[in-house]
Design a protein around this motif. Structure first.
Motif, PDB file in Angstrom:
ATOM      1  N   HIS A  80       0.831  -1.203   0.000  1.00 59.15           N
ATOM      2  CA  HIS A  80       0.000   0.000   0.000  1.00 59.15           C
ATOM      3  C   HIS A  80       0.870   1.260   0.000  1.00 59.15           C
ATOM      4  O   HIS A  80       1.959   1.277   0.580  1.00 59.15           O
ATOM      5  N   GLU A  81       0.359   2.286  -0.607  1.00 61.34           N
ATOM      6  CA  GLU A  81       1.008   3.596  -0.528  1.00 61.34           C
ATOM      7  C   GLU A  81       0.552   4.286   0.742  1.00 61.34           C
ATOM      8  O   GLU A  81      -0.652   4.356   1.022  1.00 61.34           O
ATOM      9  N   VAL A  82       1.510   4.781   1.534  1.00 62.02           N
ATOM     10  CA  VAL A  82       1.186   5.458   2.787  1.00 62.02           C
ATOM     11  C   VAL A  82       1.607   6.919   2.690  1.00 62.02           C
ATOM     12  O   VAL A  82       2.742   7.225   2.325  1.00 62.02           O
ATOM     13  N   ARG A  83       0.688   7.795   3.022  1.00 63.54           N
ATOM     14  CA  ARG A  83       0.955   9.237   3.021  1.00 63.54           C
ATOM     15  C   ARG A  83       0.796   9.739   4.457  1.00 63.54           C
ATOM     16  O   ARG A  83      -0.295   9.677   5.031  1.00 63.54           O
ATOM     17  N   TRP A  84       1.880  10.213   5.055  1.00 61.86           N
ATOM     18  CA  TRP A  84       1.880  10.686   6.443  1.00 61.86           C
ATOM     19  C   TRP A  84       1.640  12.185   6.469  1.00 61.86           C
ATOM     20  O   TRP A  84       2.389  12.948   5.884  1.00 61.86           O
ATOM     21  N   GLU A  85       0.588  12.607   7.154  1.00 62.18           N
ATOM     22  CA  GLU A  85       0.242  14.018   7.238  1.00 62.18           C
ATOM     23  C   GLU A  85       0.380  14.506   8.674  1.00 62.18           C
ATOM     24  O   GLU A  85      -0.218  13.937   9.590  1.00 62.18           O
ATOM     25  N   GLU A  86       1.184  15.540   8.882  1.00 61.27           N
ATOM     26  CA  GLU A  86       1.270  16.174  10.198  1.00 61.27           C
ATOM     27  C   GLU A  86       0.047  17.069  10.357  1.00 61.27           C
ATOM     28  O   GLU A  86       0.110  18.298  10.318  1.00 61.27           O
ATOM     29  N   ALA A  87      -1.092  16.425  10.551  1.00 53.79           N
ATOM     30  CA  ALA A  87      -2.379  17.105  10.475  1.00 53.79           C
ATOM     31  C   ALA A  87      -2.647  18.023  11.660  1.00 53.79           C
ATOM     32  O   ALA A  87      -3.549  18.866  11.609  1.00 53.79           O
TER      33      ALA A  87
END
Length: 371
Positions: A83-90
């Motif tokens: 899977h592609e994982v996108r980490w967001e410092e939300a």
């Protein structure tokens, strides 16, 4: 992408804010990777192909260090699955939500399917107002899933169970239109399908909502079986941190439960405070373990106690599924009404009793004395 990842179909976007949510997205992907079609017909009337993996997984990272650590470990497992994982410092400052939502808007516009772990999240509710996705999937965020389905069926506003009964604050009033819009989008129509993927007991889903059982087949396929010790392990809860249970009553209950069943380890909930855990260790003699992964994976990898003791929580539903075929016994201890704080929601006792009463394949213990 790994050979076993397959494809989740066009433009599948998943949003998670906790390690358990991420685990259940992996379980959803695994389940649908072994299905030729979705369990129900899509908005067009034909079954939508979902082979389940290969989705873009967006982590809306919280600030809590323990949660972040578990999320990073889970993200590694997700990447291993292809899977592609996108980490967001939300939540990395006052402008972070604007940057996060702005960066995600193009993906949201293109997504055909949205998978989410927490429909009560204001972040997720805001993102739902942007997407045009025709397929929405809600995966487990623990026992809150039971309350979400019940509220959706009754047409009520989406409010977490431990907050019900209190007066809405200024932020609740300000956010009410967004929450109402999210509730409408989570209601199935001729043009929009809604699936709930859950290991929780869901008796009455709204018309048109497809409920798919989560049996933790991915967890069992990837880990274990565990080595089983002769002692007992105790699972911690964040009921003190959420203001539901009195801290002194909780500590006394843990001490009594551990003594009665010979527990030696206490697996801390990721939201438990360091102060409370230090006090537990000092007064009970239990070894405090801060897991680096959700407990379902920790237990499946082992070593794990022959008996797992828990108060009413998600794990009384999930651990028997993750540990099926082993000799591990899961036992749940009721919450005595006298343990509740004066600020606890009026619905707290009924909800916690329901969590215990609907659990399958667990041994039920009476509430221990804290007098």
């Amino acid at each position: 992408m790994s050979p076993r990842a397959g494809s989740a179909g066009p433009h599948t976007l998943a949003f998670v804010e906790s390690p358990v949510q991420l685990l259940n997205v992996l379980e959803w992907a695994h389940t649908h990777a072994h299905s030729a079609t979705a369990p129900g017909a899509g908005p067009s009337g034909a079954a939508e192909p979902v082979s389940g993996a290969g989705l873009t997984l967006v982590v809306l990272s919280p600030n809590d260090p323990m949660t972040r650590g578990q999320l990073r470990r889970m993200a590694e497992l997700a990447r291993d699955e292809g899977h592609e994982v996108r980490w967001e410092e939300a939540r990395g400052g006052p402008t972070a939500p604007f940057h996060t939502i702005g960066g995600l808007t193009p993906l949201l516009r293109k997504a055909r399917r949205i998978v989410m772990g927490d429909p009560f999240s204001r972040y997720v509710q805001l993102l739902l107002t942007i997407t045009r996705a025709r397929d929405l999937v809600v995966v487990d965020d623990g026992t809150a899933t039971m309350e979400f389905v019940a509220q959706l069926a009754r047409g009520e506003r989406l409010v977490r169970w431990h907050r019900r009964g209190g007066r809405p604050g200024p932020r609740d009033v300000l956010f009410a239109p967004v929450s109402a819009s999210a509730r409408r989008r989570l209601t199935p129509t001729d043009r929009r399908s809604v699936e709930v993927f859950s290991s929780m007991p869901i008796d009455s889903a709204p018309d048109g909502v497809t409920v798919t059982a989560n049996d933790f087949s991915w967890t069992r396929a990837r880990f274990g079986p565990p080595r089983i010790t002769k002692s007992a392990d105790l699972v911690g809860t964040s009921l003190v941190e959420t203001g539901v249970v009195d801290p002194d009553r909780y500590l006394t209950a843990v001490k009594s439960l551990a003594g009665a069943h010979g527990a030696t380890r206490y697996f801390a909930h990721r939201r438990e405070s360091a102060e409370k855990l230090h006090r537990l260790a000092a007064e009970t003699g239990l070894e405090i373990v801060r897991p680096d992964l959700p407990l379902e994976l920790i237990a499946r990898r082992g070593p794990i106690g022959r008996t797992i003791l828990s108060f009413p929580s998600t794990v009384v539903h999930t651990l028997p599924l993750a540990l099926v075929g082993t000799e591990v016994r899961v036992a749940v201890c009721d919450i005595d009404p006298t343990w509740l704080t004066e600020n606890a929601s009026p619905r707290a006792q009924g909800f916690l009793s329901g969590v215990t009463g609907t659990a399958r394949d667990v041994h039920r213990l009476s509430a221990v004395s804290t007098a």
